[in-house]
Enzyme design. Structure first.
Site, PDB file in Angstrom:
ATOM      1  N   CYS A   6     107.683  79.107  48.517  1.00 23.12           N
ATOM      2  CA  CYS A   6     107.735  77.650  49.058  1.00 23.12           C
ATOM      3  C   CYS A   6     106.160  77.075  49.108  1.00 23.12           C
ATOM      4  O   CYS A   6     105.192  77.996  48.928  1.00 23.12           O
ATOM      5  CB  CYS A   6     108.279  77.376  50.393  1.00 23.12           C
ATOM      6  SG  CYS A   6     107.569  78.403  51.529  1.00 23.12           S
ATOM      7  N   HIS A  35     103.859  82.463  59.686  1.00 22.07           N
ATOM      8  CA  HIS A  35     104.818  82.062  60.771  1.00 22.07           C
ATOM      9  C   HIS A  35     104.074  81.618  62.293  1.00 22.07           C
ATOM     10  O   HIS A  35     104.910  81.036  63.062  1.00 22.07           O
ATOM     11  CB  HIS A  35     105.494  83.460  61.183  1.00 22.07           C
ATOM     12  CG  HIS A  35     105.961  84.254  59.918  1.00 22.07           C
ATOM     13  ND1 HIS A  35     105.242  84.996  59.543  1.00 22.07           N
ATOM     14  CD2 HIS A  35     106.987  83.986  59.005  1.00 22.07           C
ATOM     15  CE1 HIS A  35     105.634  85.754  58.457  1.00 22.07           C
ATOM     16  NE2 HIS A  35     106.877  84.983  58.053  1.00 22.07           N
ATOM     17  N   CYS A  41     102.049  77.913  58.364  1.00 18.90           N
ATOM     18  CA  CYS A  41     102.738  76.715  57.394  1.00 18.90           C
ATOM     19  C   CYS A  41     102.334  75.556  58.305  1.00 18.90           C
ATOM     20  O   CYS A  41     102.885  75.427  59.325  1.00 18.90           O
ATOM     21  CB  CYS A  41     104.026  76.862  57.120  1.00 18.90           C
ATOM     22  SG  CYS A  41     104.807  75.551  56.135  1.00 18.90           S
ATOM     23  N   GLU A  60     107.979  83.483  64.400  1.00 20.54           N
ATOM     24  CA  GLU A  60     107.709  82.058  64.610  1.00 20.54           C
ATOM     25  C   GLU A  60     108.316  81.569  66.031  1.00 20.54           C
ATOM     26  O   GLU A  60     107.633  80.797  66.491  1.00 20.54           O
ATOM     27  CB  GLU A  60     108.311  81.472  63.464  1.00 20.54           C
ATOM     28  CG  GLU A  60     108.104  79.820  63.387  1.00 20.54           C
ATOM     29  CD  GLU A  60     109.328  79.198  62.400  1.00 20.54           C
ATOM     30  OE1 GLU A  60     109.596  79.773  61.312  1.00 20.54           O
ATOM     31  OE2 GLU A  60     109.527  78.116  62.815  1.00 20.54           O
ATOM     32  N   SER A  84     113.365  88.860  56.524  1.00 18.91           N
ATOM     33  CA  SER A  84     113.085  87.320  56.207  1.00 18.91           C
ATOM     34  C   SER A  84     114.075  86.372  56.570  1.00 18.91           C
ATOM     35  O   SER A  84     115.376  86.752  56.149  1.00 18.91           O
ATOM     36  CB  SER A  84     112.706  87.408  54.632  1.00 18.91           C
ATOM     37  OG  SER A  84     112.975  86.026  54.102  1.00 18.91           O
TER      38      SER A  84
HETATM   39  O1  0CM Z   1     110.781  82.900  58.994  1.00 16.81           O
HETATM   40  P1  0CM Z   1     110.904  83.781  57.748  1.00 16.81           P
HETATM   41  O2  0CM Z   1     111.255  85.026  58.368  1.00 16.81           O
HETATM   42  O3  0CM Z   1     112.068  83.154  56.717  1.00 16.81           O
HETATM   43  O4  0CM Z   1     109.785  83.970  56.850  1.00 16.81           O
HETATM   44  P2  0CM Z   1     109.293  84.262  55.390  1.00 16.81           P
HETATM   45  O5  0CM Z   1     108.020  85.065  55.563  1.00 16.81           O
HETATM   46  O6  0CM Z   1     110.385  85.231  54.837  1.00 16.81           O
HETATM   47  O7  0CM Z   1     109.436  82.901  54.797  1.00 16.81           O
HETATM   48  C1  0CM Z   1     108.243  82.051  54.759  1.00 16.81           C
HETATM   49  C2  0CM Z   1     108.125  81.522  56.193  1.00 16.81           C
HETATM   50  C3  0CM Z   1     107.678  80.991  57.051  1.00 16.81           C
HETATM   51  C4  0CM Z   1     107.476  80.373  58.270  1.00 16.81           C
HETATM   52 FE1  SF4 Z   2     107.840  77.899  53.816  1.00 15.92          FE
HETATM   53 FE2  SF4 Z   2     108.268  78.672  56.109  1.00 15.92          FE
HETATM   54 FE3  SF4 Z   2     106.531  76.599  55.398  1.00 15.92          FE
HETATM   55 FE4  SF4 Z   2     109.388  76.414  55.192  1.00 15.92          FE
HETATM   56  S1  SF4 Z   2     108.277  76.642  57.188  1.00 15.92           S
HETATM   57  S2  SF4 Z   2     107.737  75.815  53.799  1.00 15.92           S
HETATM   58  S3  SF4 Z   2     109.903  78.539  54.566  1.00 15.92           S
HETATM   59  S4  SF4 Z   2     106.291  78.578  55.289  1.00 15.92           S
END
Ligand code: 0CM
Ligand code: SF4
Length: 306
Positions: free
Chosen positions: A12, A74, A96, A126, A222
């Protein structure tokens, strides 16, 4: 045996920005670049950056004075941000922007003296960061049962926010129950579950209609990748989540004519390609890609690295 690829899948905008932040910091300042927590929850990504000179830490006291420090995608609590500033690190924030949006929402609602219910998974970084946007008035719930345990002082002065990578459906159920119990609860103008989480879940639901087995590429820690595996299962497919092709068991494929592949927001496409190659070795004859939502969002790099 046929393969169908989910669309969208994989990286993403927030993950691309976070990885590029570390890469640019390494290119500009040389190694080591310290990163608080895994930059994104993907073993391959983390190992690759480690080889290039990134050093991943959980605690700030592991970072020597004067170092370059990157916050992971996060996000972090206010206390950690302040501590990092006090210690005088050169900081680059790869949080992000869609996580920062949730932090801003918390600040706004606290200014308005509302207590805040955070919907999210206990212990996820997060969630720790979001809970840590205010010293007081924060409540965490992870499921419907947790709502009963809430101790709210002023039900008419309440707001909710959520983790960005939850199940869209489960969260909608929790929110609807919260609204029933607390009719005055304030909500974010735009949903906190991000576009990438939402689009990947929609795509894997559709993929589960066309396939009987789905392989999700993603690491165990994840959140968004785990939600893809659950969504595939809920919609009738047998689903496995793997870090890479070597974890695929040939026995899984028996009796499945059409196999779906998707990838979490932190899983790179190269790993998907390796899974495809492995399935081709196992006898897959064709690879097609689902038609799906096109994603064009790009986030600018943090200041100082553009
Ligand atoms: O939050 P999650 O465990 O899905 O984190 P990730 O590093 O796998 O994915 C991207 C993000 C964020 C915030
Ligand atoms: Fe990607 Fe996490 Fe941002 Fe969503 S919040 S766009 S999954 S990094």
């Amino acid at each position: 045996m046929k393969i169908i690829l989910a669309q969208p899948r994989g990286f993403c905008a927030g993950v691309k920005r976070a990885i590029e932040t570390v890469e640019r910091a390494l290119a500009r300042f040389g190694k080591p670049v310290y990163v608080r927590h895994e930059i994104v929850h993907n073993t391959y990504v983390v190992n690759r950056l480690r080889e290039k000179g990134a050093v991943f830490v959980e605690e700030l006291d592991e970072v020597p004075k004067g170092s370059i420090l990157v916050f992971s995608a996060h996000g972090v609590s206010r206390a950690i941000r302040e501590e990092a500033e006090k210690r005088g690190f050169r900081l680059f924030d790869a949080t992000c922007p869609l996580v920062t949006k949730v932090h801003v929402e918390v600040a706004k609602q606290r200014q308005d003296h509302r207590e805040i219910i955070v919907i999210g998974h206990k212990g996820h970084p997060e969630v720790e960061g979001t809970l840590g946007q205010s010293d007081t008035g924060m409540h965490l719930i992870s499921d419907l049962e947790d709502i009963d345990k809430l101790k709210i002082t002023q039900p008419e002065k309440l707001a909710y926010v959520s983790q960005t990578t939850l199940s869209v459906d489960d969260t909608a159920t929790i929110i609807s129950e919260l609204k029933k119990r607390f009719p005055d609860i304030a909500e974010p103008k735009k949903a906190d579950i991000c576009y990438a989480t939402t689009n990947r879940q929609t795509a894997v639901r559709e993929l589960a209609e066309k396939t009987s087995l789905i392989i999700v590429v993603g690491s165990q820690n994840s959140s968004n990748s785990n939600r893809l595996r659950e969504m595939a299962e809920k919609n009738g497919a047998v689903a496995y989540m793997v870090d890479n092709a070597s974890q695929i068991d040939s026995g899984w494929l028996k009796g499945h004519e059409t196999i779906g592949i998707t990838a979490g927001a932190s899983a790179p496409e190269i790993l998907v390609r390796e899974v495809i190659a492995r399935l081709v070795q196992e006898g897959a004859e064709s690879v097609t890609e689902m038609q799906g939502m096109e994603e064009t969002l790009v986030f600018p790099l943090p200041k100082g690295l553009k």
